[in-house]
Design a protein around this motif. Structure first.
Motif, mmCIF file in Angstrom:
data_model
loop_
_atom_site.group_PDB
_atom_site.id
_atom_site.type_symbol
_atom_site.label_atom_id
_atom_site.label_comp_id
_atom_site.label_asym_id
_atom_site.label_seq_id
_atom_site.Cartn_x
_atom_site.Cartn_y
_atom_site.Cartn_z
ATOM 1 N N ASP A 145 87.053 35.196 -49.355
ATOM 2 C CA ASP A 145 87.609 34.265 -48.371
ATOM 3 C C ASP A 145 87.463 34.894 -46.979
ATOM 4 O OD1 ASP A 145 88.764 32.074 -47.267
ATOM 5 O OD2 ASP A 145 90.799 32.470 -47.984
ATOM 6 N N TYR A 146 86.271 34.728 -46.424
ATOM 7 C CA TYR A 146 85.899 35.403 -45.187
ATOM 8 C C TYR A 146 86.872 35.079 -44.054
ATOM 9 C CZ TYR A 146 81.501 35.938 -47.710
ATOM 10 O OH TYR A 146 80.549 36.239 -48.662
ATOM 11 N N LEU A 147 87.153 36.086 -43.242
ATOM 12 C CA LEU A 147 87.998 35.901 -42.076
ATOM 13 C C LEU A 147 87.116 35.900 -40.831
ATOM 14 C CD1 LEU A 147 90.969 35.596 -41.193
ATOM 15 C CD2 LEU A 147 90.992 38.084 -40.795
ATOM 16 N N PHE A 148 87.145 34.806 -40.100
ATOM 17 C CA PHE A 148 86.355 34.635 -38.886
ATOM 18 C C PHE A 148 87.274 34.672 -37.661
ATOM 19 C CE2 PHE A 148 84.299 32.136 -42.246
ATOM 20 C CZ PHE A 148 82.996 32.589 -42.192
ATOM 21 N N GLU A 149 86.643 34.800 -36.504
ATOM 22 C CA GLU A 149 87.310 34.470 -35.255
ATOM 23 C C GLU A 149 86.781 33.120 -34.795
ATOM 24 O OE1 GLU A 149 88.326 37.884 -32.324
ATOM 25 O OE2 GLU A 149 86.423 38.444 -33.270
ATOM 26 N N GLN A 150 87.655 32.239 -34.349
ATOM 27 C CA GLN A 150 87.257 30.890 -33.946
ATOM 28 C C GLN A 150 87.537 30.679 -32.470
ATOM 29 O OE1 GLN A 150 89.225 27.692 -36.026
ATOM 30 N NE2 GLN A 150 87.708 26.204 -35.397
ATOM 31 N N VAL A 151 86.556 30.082 -31.784
ATOM 32 C CA VAL A 151 86.776 29.675 -30.405
ATOM 33 C C VAL A 151 87.927 28.684 -30.393
ATOM 34 C CG1 VAL A 151 85.792 28.441 -28.442
ATOM 35 C CG2 VAL A 151 84.389 30.076 -29.698
ATOM 36 N N ASP A 152 88.922 28.958 -29.579
ATOM 37 C CA ASP A 152 90.123 28.127 -29.534
ATOM 38 C C ASP A 152 89.903 26.984 -28.542
ATOM 39 O OD1 ASP A 152 92.586 26.978 -29.410
ATOM 40 O OD2 ASP A 152 93.689 28.853 -29.179
ATOM 41 N N PRO A 153 89.739 25.740 -29.027
ATOM 42 C CA PRO A 153 89.489 24.623 -28.113
ATOM 43 C C PRO A 153 90.657 24.340 -27.177
ATOM 44 C CG PRO A 153 89.928 23.824 -30.333
ATOM 45 C CD PRO A 153 89.815 25.308 -30.433
ATOM 46 N N ASP A 154 91.857 24.793 -27.545
ATOM 47 C CA ASP A 154 93.012 24.586 -26.677
ATOM 48 C C ASP A 154 93.096 25.609 -25.554
ATOM 49 O OD1 ASP A 154 93.881 22.415 -28.213
ATOM 50 O OD2 ASP A 154 94.904 23.744 -29.630
ATOM 51 N N HIS A 155 92.325 26.695 -25.686
ATOM 52 C CA HIS A 155 92.301 27.737 -24.658
ATOM 53 C C HIS A 155 90.852 28.178 -24.450
ATOM 54 C CE1 HIS A 155 96.365 27.875 -26.436
ATOM 55 N NE2 HIS A 155 96.751 28.098 -25.196
ATOM 56 N N PRO A 156 90.008 27.302 -23.880
ATOM 57 C CA PRO A 156 88.568 27.556 -23.804
ATOM 58 C C PRO A 156 88.183 28.760 -22.966
ATOM 59 C CG PRO A 156 89.175 25.659 -22.475
ATOM 60 C CD PRO A 156 90.386 26.018 -23.276
ATOM 61 N N SER A 157 89.059 29.231 -22.074
ATOM 62 C CA SER A 157 88.714 30.371 -21.237
ATOM 63 C C SER A 157 89.245 31.688 -21.793
ATOM 64 C CB SER A 157 89.265 30.168 -19.821
ATOM 65 O OG SER A 157 90.677 30.043 -19.843
ATOM 66 N N SER A 158 89.893 31.639 -22.951
ATOM 67 C CA SER A 158 90.468 32.851 -23.535
ATOM 68 C C SER A 158 89.370 33.795 -23.999
ATOM 69 C CB SER A 158 91.363 32.481 -24.725
ATOM 70 O OG SER A 158 91.783 33.634 -25.403
ATOM 71 N N ASP A 159 89.597 35.107 -23.852
ATOM 72 C CA ASP A 159 88.626 36.098 -24.311
ATOM 73 C C ASP A 159 88.776 36.415 -25.786
ATOM 74 O OD1 ASP A 159 87.452 36.379 -21.839
ATOM 75 O OD2 ASP A 159 88.788 37.989 -21.206
ATOM 76 N N ALA A 160 89.825 35.945 -26.395
ATOM 77 C CA ALA A 160 90.090 36.243 -27.804
ATOM 78 C C ALA A 160 90.134 34.955 -28.614
ATOM 79 C CB ALA A 160 91.409 36.993 -27.951
ATOM 80 N N GLY A 161 89.520 34.990 -29.788
ATOM 81 C CA GLY A 161 89.578 33.834 -30.662
ATOM 82 C C GLY A 161 90.741 33.948 -31.624
ATOM 83 N N LYS A 162 91.050 32.844 -32.266
ATOM 84 C CA LYS A 162 92.097 32.882 -33.279
ATOM 85 C C LYS A 162 91.465 33.166 -34.635
ATOM 86 C CE LYS A 162 92.107 27.839 -33.921
ATOM 87 N NZ LYS A 162 92.941 26.622 -33.916
ATOM 88 N N LYS A 163 92.190 33.865 -35.490
ATOM 89 C CA LYS A 163 91.694 34.212 -36.810
ATOM 90 C C LYS A 163 91.777 32.993 -37.723
ATOM 91 C CE LYS A 163 91.479 38.628 -35.662
ATOM 92 N NZ LYS A 163 90.206 39.364 -35.493
#
Length: 234
Positions: free
Chosen positions: A54-72
């Protein structure tokens, strides 16, 4: 002239044109039947292997498009309630690549527009090996506001499901997963990429969801031997 396949005619067409066009139309009818036959075979494939992990990715957060960190986000969490299929496109944008693959970018430009329709029926995600910050910056540059974008920088998904070679070269591929009774299975991949091709012919393994070439195929010029998509056109 022999009986035509239909009665529609266009201004100024000749008998020679109609005869040739009917021959092409019959070929198109045959292709339509074959296309549906292949789709039926694809639908009736038995389940493939269970998901390796069950791979863990980082996802571009559409609610915070300028954030440098994605959500897991885990692969299993990409399945939304009531939708049992998940398509994941492996996008050629590895950490060593200065710029993304132009062909993949062309595909994603089109998918971004159609994604609101796609997500009504199935789950969909795009994954690249680059760090999330690079993917985020590219998404802003291209205006990709509808695509679910993932980074696999910290997992082996691309390598396991053939979006990456053993030496780290990125490969464009689409994999389909299904969830059945709480278990996730692999069910399809665009394996034409790995099969033999005719001389001078590219694999065409992603043509089914890349309509650019279908448009060109309708013209007398065709696809063109030397034309390829670009990131920008001056």
């Amino acid at each position: 002239m022999e009986t035509s396949l239909h009665s529609i005619r266009f201004p100024g067409e000749t008998d020679a044109y109609r005869i040739a066009r009917d021959g092409l139309l019959q070929a198109e009818l045959d292709l339509r039947k074959q296309t549906e036959k292949v789709a039926e075979l694809r639908r009736t494939l038995p389940l493939g292997g269970t998901l390796k992990e069950d791979y863990l990715f980082e996802q571009v957060d559409p609610d915070h498009p300028s954030s440098d960190a994605g959500k897991k986000v885990s692969l299993s969490a990409l399945f939304r309630e009531g939708k049992g299929s998940l398509l994941i496109y492996s996008f050629m944008y590895g950490p060593e690549m200065q710029r993304p693959c132009t062909s993949c970018t062309s595909i994603l430009d089109g998918l971004n527009g159609t994604m609101p329709h796609v997500l009504q029926r199935v789950n969909f995600a795009v994954v690249a090996k680059s760090p999330i910050q690079r993917i985020q910056a590219l998404a802003q540059e291209r205006g990709w506001n509808n695509l679910p974008l993932l980074s696999s920088a910290h997992n082996s998904f691309n390598a396991d499901y053939h979006g990456e070679t053993a030496n780290g070269k990125q490969i464009p591929s689409l994999n389909v997963f299904v969830r059945r009774e709480g278990q996730i299975y692999h069910t399809y991949s665009t394996e034409l990429l790995f099969s033999p091709t005719n001389p001078g012919q590219d694999p065409r393994h992603v043509d089914a969801f890349w309509p650019l070439w279908s448009l060109f195929d309708l013209t007398p010029e065709g696809r063109g031997a030397d034309w390829h998509p670009e990131l920008r056109y001056d």
